[in-house]
Design an enzyme around this catalytic site. Sequence first.
Site, PDB file in Angstrom:
ATOM      1  N   GLY A   1       1.053  -0.834   0.133  1.00 25.05           N
ATOM      2  CA  GLY A   1       0.173  -0.239   0.012  1.00 25.05           C
ATOM      3  C   GLY A   1       0.816   0.882  -0.063  1.00 25.05           C
ATOM      4  O   GLY A   1       2.261   1.523  -0.646  1.00 25.05           O
ATOM      5  N   GLU A   2      -0.101   2.398   0.098  1.00 27.51           N
ATOM      6  CA  GLU A   2       0.957   3.442   0.973  1.00 27.51           C
ATOM      7  C   GLU A   2       1.039   4.794  -0.544  1.00 27.51           C
ATOM      8  O   GLU A   2       1.548   5.270  -0.653  1.00 27.51           O
ATOM      9  CB  GLU A   2       2.699   3.170   1.103  1.00 27.51           C
ATOM     10  CG  GLU A   2       2.305   3.376   2.564  1.00 27.51           C
ATOM     11  CD  GLU A   2       3.765   2.964   3.500  1.00 27.51           C
ATOM     12  OE1 GLU A   2       4.946   3.222   2.494  1.00 27.51           O
ATOM     13  OE2 GLU A   2       4.079   2.130   4.419  1.00 27.51           O
ATOM     14  N   GLY A   3       1.019   3.945  -1.770  1.00 30.26           N
ATOM     15  CA  GLY A   3       0.343   4.201  -2.794  1.00 30.26           C
ATOM     16  C   GLY A   3       2.688   3.804  -3.612  1.00 30.26           C
ATOM     17  O   GLY A   3       1.773   4.448  -4.413  1.00 30.26           O
TER      18      GLY A   3
END
Lengths: 356, 356
Positions: free
Chosen positions: B320-322
């Site tokens: 996640g987080e980009g």
Amino acid sequence: MPDVNFFTVAHAVFPTNDAAREAARALQDQLTKPPGSLGLLEALGIQLSAIAGVCPPPVPEPVTIAVFAGDHGVVASGVTPWPQEVTAQMVANFLSGGAAINAIARHVGAEVLVIDVGVATPVPGNTEGLIRRTVALGTQNLALVAAMTVEQAQRALEVGVEIAQRALNAGAAMLVTGDMGIGNTTPSAALIAAFTKRSSHEVTGRGTGINDETLALKKAVIEGALRRFPENAAPLEILAEVGGLEIAALAGFIVAGAAARVPVLIDGVIAVAAALVASALAPAVPSYLIAGHRSSEPGASAGLAHLGLTPVLDLSLRLGEGSGAALAIPLVQAAAKLMREMATFDSAGVSGKDDG
Amino acid sequence: MPDVNFFTVAHAVFPTNDAAREAARALQDQLTKPPGSLGLLEALGIQLSAIAGVCPPPVPEPVTIAVFAGDHGVVASGVTPWPQEVTAQMVANFLSGGAAINAIARHVGAEVLVIDVGVATPVPGNTEGLIRRTVALGTQNLALVAAMTVEQAQRALEVGVEIAQRALNAGAAMLVTGDMGIGNTTPSAALIAAFTKRSSHEVTGRGTGINDETLALKKAVIEGALRRFPENAAPLEILAEVGGLEIAALAGFIVAGAAARVPVLIDGVIAVAAALVASALAPAVPSYLIAGHRSSEPGASAGLAHLGLTPVLDLSLRLGEGSGAALAIPLVQAAAKLMREMATFDSAGVSGKDDG
């Protein structure tokens, strides 16, 4: 010709560093992310540590891409619809900066070296910057006879060693393989078949675009050439019999990178064939290799499996030139930077997973 | 709260430009490479042309990554082994530059914005740089009741619109989605099940790492929540019932990017869920989306198939987080540069393939 002995260099390829590998594995589990959640990038970071012998690993930059160009006598047998002159024309395109590999190299900040190991026709236009190391004006037709003499194959290997050493002396921290040679998926498939012990049917593909009829011819040519030598032939003999000048140079380039303990980022099916040659000649080579991408050629997947490599990218590329490997450069560098720059659970005050 | 109306923006998402798409297709076949040999990069370059309405496409830079953070009431039902405070702790890590997304963003030259849409616990330490847009201190437990009211969902959508417009006004030429929220693979799987009409069993995965027992519980929670609304429920109702504040904000961010005709590079399973919401609310959205990677969560693949997207990377990431989208930025930019910088067969004097 270069003043290097290929076999001396091949004997200097040692296994990567286990202590650094273990330290890198332990570090990955302390960084602020769920263990394993960076997938292949974690494996790459661990490999970079093992290659450099230090954890965290240095960021592999600057990077040199070497594009070796050579022609193939087998084009006379009709294995490709592209005219042989395209090899020389594309070399000119590399020199003027208009090819895909040039655009990608500029984008990722890498240097491109262009080496003529055996281009059959004159390179048109301004050839400033071209590194001329002609071993022969193309190979012989492997459909009929050995592509090279063993001497020629060794000289081409040594061109590769020389170029790697030149790049490393100039500061390169990672080497990237590139290639150009109309017809070169045919020798590559033959080498992959020979080194992975697979049939030509399993490893032969459509290269840059051939029809069913040409594909059948290409397979028959390869099958015939493979019958000329025994299963237990020496790697250098196999290379001479069904290889190519630029493929031999790539194999030397790979071996010299591994001997210098730097990561070697390999491109598609041509580089995979060269990596199989390199690994047969220096068995510790695969632990220094990073596969930039999975080429759409079937031989690439067979060769990668044999080498135990998981490719970084899978973009259905089938261009060559080093394009797929060059596109992977930022990802390999990211793998090192993540290990160097991320906080740990302790340093950032982030709670761990509750496994209780 | 931002002075924007989500539905006004959603109505401004128009189809991409067919003439530019056709011009880009034609250009790809004139560049000095075998047609199609750059694989997915050719498709990306064509898409970038269609989005920008011009061929060759502009290089999408500078780039803004927006990481939206929110908490999830459903963690009380035991769907994750991570403590809820980790959301706030990771927000602090983003602000101090120690998370994976920070290292990747620095590497690729992108800006990171961190937006609190609904973090339940206080963000520890120095919160300079944090964009506070708290809609609620986390969602309600979707195992029991609706996660949000429809009003809250709309407010979160509008936070996303505001952040996109802020980035675009500051010059961003591409938007990248990021997220943080302990427990957010549960609402994401629920949204993906609802919008792709699949069962929770097909789309629910292990998130950042759960055992078999927790996985079974997670599926049961999702299945139960999905039973609370009819199959033909409105997209905004579905979002409110089983979504999340950061997921709603991401959907708004995506819609605003598409309305402004810029490419929106989406990350993994959370972003895919948001993209499904965005596409349900503004049907022309998918043609503006580029999938950065294929998350190892099964819901990601189901959602990507529904959206018709082929991911750029497949690195078994599940952070996640980009992070996966940010890693794809150089490849998307390369796709544009190749079209802008490569020579054509004519300009470089390279012979074509002989199809005769």
